[in-house]
Scaffold this active site. Structure first.
Site, short mmCIF file in Angstrom:
data_model
loop_
_atom_site.label_atom_id
_atom_site.label_comp_id
_atom_site.label_asym_id
_atom_site.label_seq_id
_atom_site.Cartn_x
_atom_site.Cartn_y
_atom_site.Cartn_z
N HIS A 57 17.26 0.25 -61.04
CA HIS A 57 18.60 0.80 -60.84
C HIS A 57 18.75 1.21 -59.38
CE1 HIS A 57 17.26 5.22 -61.93
NE2 HIS A 57 16.58 4.72 -60.93
N SER B 252 12.49 2.67 -62.25
CA SER B 252 12.97 3.14 -60.96
C SER B 252 11.94 2.83 -59.86
CB SER B 252 13.30 4.64 -61.06
OG SER B 252 13.96 5.11 -59.92
#
Length: 199
Positions: A123, A98
């Protein structure tokens, strides 16, 4: 409770004890470990600015092992990395997921590394909101704006097309170090310190 090892050094004035992270900071090494949140981000930003004031020409090494965290906290670290004069090399050990992967990609081009068993994950941002419909709509627009900004940052640092970045970030996308290199998040997979700078 986390125990942080101490390092004792002999100086002309006697012994001096440092916690291990403070000692490594003297070597211009910064650790990003665990979830990225505001207090941790403030400490990282302060370390970057301090090292710039110590020597604006000398490289800073950032070691990353993080599952990600708060986007705005991570962006404060990202912006500071881009703002300061010293080059910042990045190295993933363990995981950079992330926001951790964004910071890994944000290192100086040619100086972004990962160890062979590292895991990198990209993501789209996530969030949960409740309240009045109008407030939910405001937050939805904000998260879409943040998504667009994060996509632009990955495009800048990976050299990939926007459509490719968007497609790859649609869901949790886990990568081995070699795949992260192919995607452009890192420049090299290294097994030994001696491998840095060797092609």
């Amino acid at each position: 409770m986390t125990l942080v090892p101490m390092v004792v050094e002999q100086t002309s004035r006697g012994e001096r004890a440092y916690d291990i992270y403070s000692r490594l900071l003297k070597e211009r090494i910064i650790f990003i470990t665990g979830p990225i949140e505001d207090q941790m981000a403030s400490l990282i930003v302060a370390q970057l600015i301090f090292l710039e004031s110590e020597n604006p020409e000398k490289e800073i090494c950032m070691y990353i092992n993080s599952p990600g965290g708060v986007v705005t906290a991570g962006l404060s670290i990202y912006d500071t990395m881009q703002y300061i004069k010293p080059k910042v090399s990045t190295l993933c050990l363990g995981q950079a997921a992330s926001m951790g992967s964004l910071l890994l990609a944000a290192g100086e081009p040619g100086m972004r590394y990962a160890l062979p068993n590292s895991r990198i994950m990209i993501h789209q941002p996530s969030g949960g909101f409740q309240g009045q419909a109008t407030d939910i709509e405001i937050h939805a627009k904000e998260i879409l704006d943040i998504k667009g900004r994060l996509n632009d940052i990955y495009v800048k640092h990976t050299g990939r097309d926007l459509s490719e970045v968007v497609a790859n970030m649609e869901r949790d996308n886990f990568m081995r170090a070699e795949k992260a290199k192919d995607f452009g998040i890192i420049d090299k997979v290294i097994e030994k310190r001696l491998d840095i700078g060797v092609e």
